[in-house]
Design a protein around this motif. Structure first.
Motif, PDB file in Angstrom:
ATOM      1  N   VAL A   7       0.819  -1.218   0.000  1.00  0.00           N
ATOM      2  CA  VAL A   7       0.000   0.000   0.000  1.00  0.00           C
ATOM      3  C   VAL A   7       0.854   1.270   0.000  1.00  0.00           C
ATOM      4  CG1 VAL A   7      -1.668   1.349   1.342  1.00  0.00           C
ATOM      5  CG2 VAL A   7      -2.033  -1.099   0.984  1.00  0.00           C
ATOM      6  N   PRO A   8       1.881   1.393   0.867  1.00  0.00           N
ATOM      7  CA  PRO A   8       2.726   2.588   0.783  1.00  0.00           C
ATOM      8  C   PRO A   8       3.391   2.747  -0.581  1.00  0.00           C
ATOM      9  CG  PRO A   8       3.146   1.422   2.831  1.00  0.00           C
ATOM     10  CD  PRO A   8       2.273   0.532   1.994  1.00  0.00           C
ATOM     11  N   SER A   9       3.745   1.621  -1.203  1.00  0.00           N
ATOM     12  CA  SER A   9       4.382   1.690  -2.513  1.00  0.00           C
ATOM     13  C   SER A   9       3.410   2.199  -3.575  1.00  0.00           C
ATOM     14  CB  SER A   9       4.893   0.308  -2.918  1.00  0.00           C
ATOM     15  OG  SER A   9       5.837  -0.162  -1.988  1.00  0.00           O
ATOM     16  N   MET A  10       2.186   1.690  -3.558  1.00  0.00           N
ATOM     17  CA  MET A  10       1.186   2.134  -4.527  1.00  0.00           C
ATOM     18  C   MET A  10       0.877   3.616  -4.365  1.00  0.00           C
ATOM     19  SD  MET A  10      -1.386  -1.162  -4.352  1.00  0.00           S
ATOM     20  CE  MET A  10      -2.644  -0.348  -5.331  1.00  0.00           C
ATOM     21  N   LEU A  11       0.785   4.064  -3.117  1.00  0.00           N
ATOM     22  CA  LEU A  11       0.484   5.469  -2.874  1.00  0.00           C
ATOM     23  C   LEU A  11       1.677   6.362  -3.229  1.00  0.00           C
ATOM     24  CD1 LEU A  11      -1.614   5.222   0.402  1.00  0.00           C
ATOM     25  CD2 LEU A  11      -2.410   5.750  -1.908  1.00  0.00           C
ATOM     26  N   SER A  12       2.882   5.842  -3.087  1.00  0.00           N
ATOM     27  CA  SER A  12       4.059   6.602  -3.525  1.00  0.00           C
ATOM     28  C   SER A  12       4.031   6.800  -5.034  1.00  0.00           C
ATOM     29  CB  SER A  12       5.339   5.879  -3.107  1.00  0.00           C
ATOM     30  OG  SER A  12       5.487   5.864  -1.717  1.00  0.00           O
ATOM     31  N   MET A  13       3.612   5.775  -5.744  1.00  0.00           N
ATOM     32  CA  MET A  13       3.479   5.908  -7.200  1.00  0.00           C
ATOM     33  C   MET A  13       2.408   6.928  -7.565  1.00  0.00           C
ATOM     34  SD  MET A  13       3.787   1.870  -8.226  1.00  0.00           S
ATOM     35  CE  MET A  13       3.504   2.157  -9.968  1.00  0.00           C
ATOM     36  N   LEU A  14       1.314   6.926  -6.806  1.00  0.00           N
ATOM     37  CA  LEU A  14       0.270   7.920  -7.034  1.00  0.00           C
ATOM     38  C   LEU A  14       0.810   9.331  -6.787  1.00  0.00           C
ATOM     39  CD1 LEU A  14      -2.685   8.769  -7.528  1.00  0.00           C
ATOM     40  CD2 LEU A  14      -3.096   8.384  -5.073  1.00  0.00           C
ATOM     41  N   CYS A  21       3.800  10.359  -7.154  1.00  0.00           N
ATOM     42  CA  CYS A  21       4.647  10.706  -8.297  1.00  0.00           C
ATOM     43  C   CYS A  21       3.800  11.194  -9.469  1.00  0.00           C
ATOM     44  CB  CYS A  21       5.464   9.477  -8.689  1.00  0.00           C
ATOM     45  SG  CYS A  21       6.593   9.745 -10.061  1.00  0.00           S
ATOM     46  N   LEU A  22       2.715  10.499  -9.750  1.00  0.00           N
ATOM     47  CA  LEU A  22       1.819  10.892 -10.840  1.00  0.00           C
ATOM     48  C   LEU A  22       1.186  12.261 -10.571  1.00  0.00           C
ATOM     49  CD1 LEU A  22       0.309  10.224 -13.460  1.00  0.00           C
ATOM     50  CD2 LEU A  22      -1.389   9.012 -12.082  1.00  0.00           C
ATOM     51  N   LEU A  23       0.737  12.474  -9.335  1.00  0.00           N
ATOM     52  CA  LEU A  23       0.149  13.763  -8.976  1.00  0.00           C
ATOM     53  C   LEU A  23       1.165  14.889  -9.098  1.00  0.00           C
ATOM     54  CD1 LEU A  23      -1.967  12.742  -5.842  1.00  0.00           C
ATOM     55  CD2 LEU A  23      -2.836  13.394  -8.099  1.00  0.00           C
ATOM     56  N   VAL A  37       3.570  15.120 -11.243  1.00  0.00           N
ATOM     57  CA  VAL A  37       3.675  15.470 -12.660  1.00  0.00           C
ATOM     58  C   VAL A  37       2.513  16.371 -13.079  1.00  0.00           C
ATOM     59  CG1 VAL A  37       3.626  14.562 -15.008  1.00  0.00           C
ATOM     60  CG2 VAL A  37       4.914  13.354 -13.244  1.00  0.00           C
ATOM     61  N   VAL A  38       1.313  15.995 -12.658  1.00  0.00           N
ATOM     62  CA  VAL A  38       0.122  16.754 -13.059  1.00  0.00           C
ATOM     63  C   VAL A  38       0.156  18.163 -12.478  1.00  0.00           C
ATOM     64  CG1 VAL A  38      -2.389  16.871 -12.880  1.00  0.00           C
ATOM     65  CG2 VAL A  38      -1.275  14.668 -13.308  1.00  0.00           C
ATOM     66  N   PHE A  39       0.410  18.258 -11.170  1.00  0.00           N
ATOM     67  CA  PHE A  39       0.445  19.582 -10.532  1.00  0.00           C
ATOM     68  C   PHE A  39       1.558  20.448 -11.121  1.00  0.00           C
ATOM     69  CE2 PHE A  39      -1.608  17.467  -6.662  1.00  0.00           C
ATOM     70  CZ  PHE A  39      -2.863  17.968  -6.965  1.00  0.00           C
ATOM     71  N   ASN A  40       2.738  19.864 -11.315  1.00  0.00           N
ATOM     72  CA  ASN A  40       3.852  20.631 -11.889  1.00  0.00           C
ATOM     73  C   ASN A  40       3.526  21.125 -13.296  1.00  0.00           C
ATOM     74  OD1 ASN A  40       5.419  20.279  -9.639  1.00  0.00           O
ATOM     75  ND2 ASN A  40       6.883  18.871 -10.565  1.00  0.00           N
ATOM     76  N   PHE A  41       2.867  20.285 -14.079  1.00  0.00           N
ATOM     77  CA  PHE A  41       2.560  20.640 -15.460  1.00  0.00           C
ATOM     78  C   PHE A  41       1.730  21.919 -15.534  1.00  0.00           C
ATOM     79  CE2 PHE A  41       0.106  20.195 -19.418  1.00  0.00           C
ATOM     80  CZ  PHE A  41       1.139  19.988 -20.314  1.00  0.00           C
ATOM     81  N   PHE A  42       0.803  22.061 -14.601  1.00  0.00           N
ATOM     82  CA  PHE A  42      -0.065  23.241 -14.623  1.00  0.00           C
ATOM     83  C   PHE A  42       0.492  24.419 -13.825  1.00  0.00           C
ATOM     84  CE2 PHE A  42      -3.114  19.838 -15.612  1.00  0.00           C
ATOM     85  CZ  PHE A  42      -3.716  20.376 -16.738  1.00  0.00           C
ATOM     86  N   GLY A  90       3.669  22.227  -6.425  1.00  0.00           N
ATOM     87  CA  GLY A  90       3.164  20.988  -6.995  1.00  0.00           C
ATOM     88  C   GLY A  90       3.551  19.779  -6.163  1.00  0.00           C
ATOM     89  N   THR A  91       4.795  19.733  -5.713  1.00  0.00           N
ATOM     90  CA  THR A  91       5.254  18.637  -4.865  1.00  0.00           C
ATOM     91  C   THR A  91       4.525  18.632  -3.529  1.00  0.00           C
ATOM     92  OG1 THR A  91       7.449  18.684  -5.899  1.00  0.00           O
ATOM     93  CG2 THR A  91       7.267  17.597  -3.757  1.00  0.00           C
ATOM     94  N   GLY A  92       4.341  19.815  -2.956  1.00  0.00           N
ATOM     95  CA  GLY A  92       3.641  19.904  -1.678  1.00  0.00           C
ATOM     96  C   GLY A  92       2.199  19.432  -1.757  1.00  0.00           C
ATOM     97  N   LEU A  93       1.508  19.789  -2.825  1.00  0.00           N
ATOM     98  CA  LEU A  93       0.120  19.355  -2.985  1.00  0.00           C
ATOM     99  C   LEU A  93       0.033  17.839  -3.182  1.00  0.00           C
ATOM    100  CD1 LEU A  93      -1.221  22.209  -5.308  1.00  0.00           C
ATOM    101  CD2 LEU A  93      -1.770  21.842  -2.886  1.00  0.00           C
ATOM    102  N   ALA A  94       0.998  17.276  -3.928  1.00  0.00           N
ATOM    103  CA  ALA A  94       1.028  15.818  -4.115  1.00  0.00           C
ATOM    104  C   ALA A  94       1.251  15.118  -2.780  1.00  0.00           C
ATOM    105  CB  ALA A  94       2.122  15.446  -5.113  1.00  0.00           C
ATOM    106  N   GLU A  95       2.139  15.662  -1.945  1.00  0.00           N
ATOM    107  CA  GLU A  95       2.391  15.097  -0.616  1.00  0.00           C
ATOM    108  C   GLU A  95       1.143  15.168   0.264  1.00  0.00           C
ATOM    109  OE1 GLU A  95       7.137  16.376  -0.429  1.00  0.00           O
ATOM    110  OE2 GLU A  95       5.610  17.546   0.622  1.00  0.00           O
ATOM    111  N   MET A  96       0.403  16.256   0.169  1.00  0.00           N
ATOM    112  CA  MET A  96      -0.778  16.440   0.998  1.00  0.00           C
ATOM    113  C   MET A  96      -1.853  15.407   0.667  1.00  0.00           C
ATOM    114  SD  MET A  96      -3.039  19.913   1.586  1.00  0.00           S
ATOM    115  CE  MET A  96      -3.579  19.993  -0.126  1.00  0.00           C
TER     116      MET A  96
END
Length: 453
Positions: A158-165, A167-169, A171-176, A206-212
């Motif tokens: 579960v921690p691994s899957m959420l870490s991958m999520l 990472c994806l978030l 990318v999305v937040f940084n892109f915008f 973007g990184t902070g929002l993904a962490e949140m």
């Protein structure tokens, strides 16, 4: 357990942990690549404070580990009630700590880049980046704590899957957030893409929002779905007990000092590199990010080692503890040795994906190829440290890291940088990592660290 069963369990725990490490490093790689497209100054503004962000992140990890190792011991002993009691106390203690740390980070953000020797053209962006990073530290701490608790209970997936999520978030937040509104062409189609145009600040936000987002999800799962640690349906006190706090300090404080020692040395390395110019600062930052792709398996296996050793000692099985220690360490050395070969060959491609600047590319490739030779011994130090953490033995490894980094690495770097430039700094790092691996292997084989429990 037979040797085959031990190997199978080690691999089952290591693979998800390695995936989690990969996604964490991928976030740094993504930020570096996206910001790198803005030019060398933008990259240098983040690279200048990167060692300080690692220091703060390391302190958060140490704080979380002080409690999660206690949980691993309790689970190994079959005392699930104690494990959940420690978990409840950890939520309060870690948030008190991280709020103080975040306040300190925001206060020093304005002056930090100049303390590190940054040039005027990058200090403004560096300050803003670090301020935003510090503001999101409570979310990062919650992420570390909940993920560490799940891993110490044996749940790596579960921690691994959420870490991958996450990472994806990112990318999305940084892109915008990083890039401005623009016309984008994909597959021959042009369309308008909105963007905030925040550049360096957008990368931090973007990184902070993904962490949140990820912190909320992993904490929810821990408290409501974890088979061993879920708190829903059970009443208990969140008041911190002195015995729990003392154990957390005994485990976590040396780790915090050790992180401070390592990151303090990295900050001093930044101070040594800063006079070499913007290109060297950017190349040094990119090379460190790229190298992390190579040593991520080591940290993943170290997480598995902490769980296996912690639960084995909690169950009173020193024979099993020693076997798991050897299996994980030599597995880490083998894998990181292969990764070192890949890093040497693929260095131009790796650095080239993060920057279009020819001078930064040349310096970054040179640094990576020097460091490739140290990867097996670096793995020995990384995984052996995870073994010692699982046993609750953190004071001596802290002293070993202090001596190795400050007496060997920095002394050599300061001596070689004036004549050899960035090459001298990375050559000093390579020599020090080999030395550190040797002394960690010696201590692991000696076996005194198992007497802590």
């Amino acid at each position: 357990m037979t040797l085959g069963q031990q190997l199978k369990l080690t691999i089952q725990l290591s693979i998800p942990a390695v995936v989690a490490q990969f996604s964490s490093i991928a976030m740094q790689y993504i930020d570096a690549a996206m910001v790198g497209s803005l030019g060398a100054e933008a990259s240098a503004s983040i690279g200048l404070v990167s060692t300080t962000t690692w220091l703060f992140s390391g302190l958060c990890v140490a704080c979380a580990t002080g409690f999660s190792v206690q949980v691993a011991h309790a689970i190994g002993a079959g005392d699930m009630r104690l494990a959940r009691a420690v978990l409840r106390q950890s939520f309060v203690a870690t948030q008190v700590f991280v709020c103080l740390l975040a306040a300190a980070g925001m206060l020093i953000s304005g002056s930090l880049p100049r303390w590190l020797g940054g040039e005027d053209e990058i200090c403004g962006d560096s300050s803003l980046y670090f301020f935003i990073y510090a503001a999101f530290l409570p979310m990062l701490q919650l992420n570390f704590l909940s993920g560490s608790m799940l891993r110490c209970s044996g749940n790596m997936r579960v921690p691994s899957m959420l870490s991958m999520l996450m990472c994806l978030l990112d990318v999305v937040f940084n892109f915008f957030l990083i890039f401005p509104s623009r016309e984008v062409s994909w597959f021959g189609l042009s369309f308008f893409m909105p963007g905030a145009g925040m550049e360096v600040a957008g990368a931090a936000l973007g990184t902070g929002l993904a962490e949140m987002v990820t912190a909320g999800l992993v904490t929810w799962y821990l408290c409501t779905r974890s088979s061993n640690l879920k708190l829903s349906g059970e009443r208990g006190s969140f008041r911190i007990k002195s015995a729990t706090l003392k154990k957390a300090l005994r485990i976590g404080l040396p780790m915090g000092i050790e992180h401070a020692v390592i990151c303090g040395a990295q900050i001093m390395t930044t101070v040594i590199v800063a006079p070499l110019g913007i290109f060297s600062i950017a190349a040094n930052s990119f090379a460190i990010t790229a190298e992390s792709l190579c040593y991520m398996p080591g940290y993943g296996i170290a997480d598995a080692a902490t769980t296996l050793v912690g639960q084995s000692l909690g169950a009173g099985r020193k024979d099993l503890t020693r076997r798991f220690a050897r299996i994980t360490v030599f597995m880490g050395m083998a894998i990181m040795g292969v990764m070192g070969v890949i890093m040497y060959v693929a260095a131009p491609l790796i650095i080239g994906s993060m920057t279009p600047d020819a001078e930064v590319l040349s310096l970054g490739v040179m640094a990576l190829r020097i460091e490739a030779f140290a990867e097996p011994m670096f793995a020995a130090a990384i995984v052996a440290y995870g073994v010692f953490v699982g046993a609750g033995s953190t004071i001596i490894p802290c002293l070993m890291n202090f001596f190795s980094i400050w007496a060997v690495r920095l002394t050599l770097a300061a001596a070689l940088a004036p004549s050899m430039g960035l090459k001298g700094v990375w050559l000093a790092m390579c020599i020090e990592l080999c030395f550190r691996g040797i002394i960690f292997l010696f201590r692991m084989e000696k076996g005194n660290w198992m007497n802590k429990i």
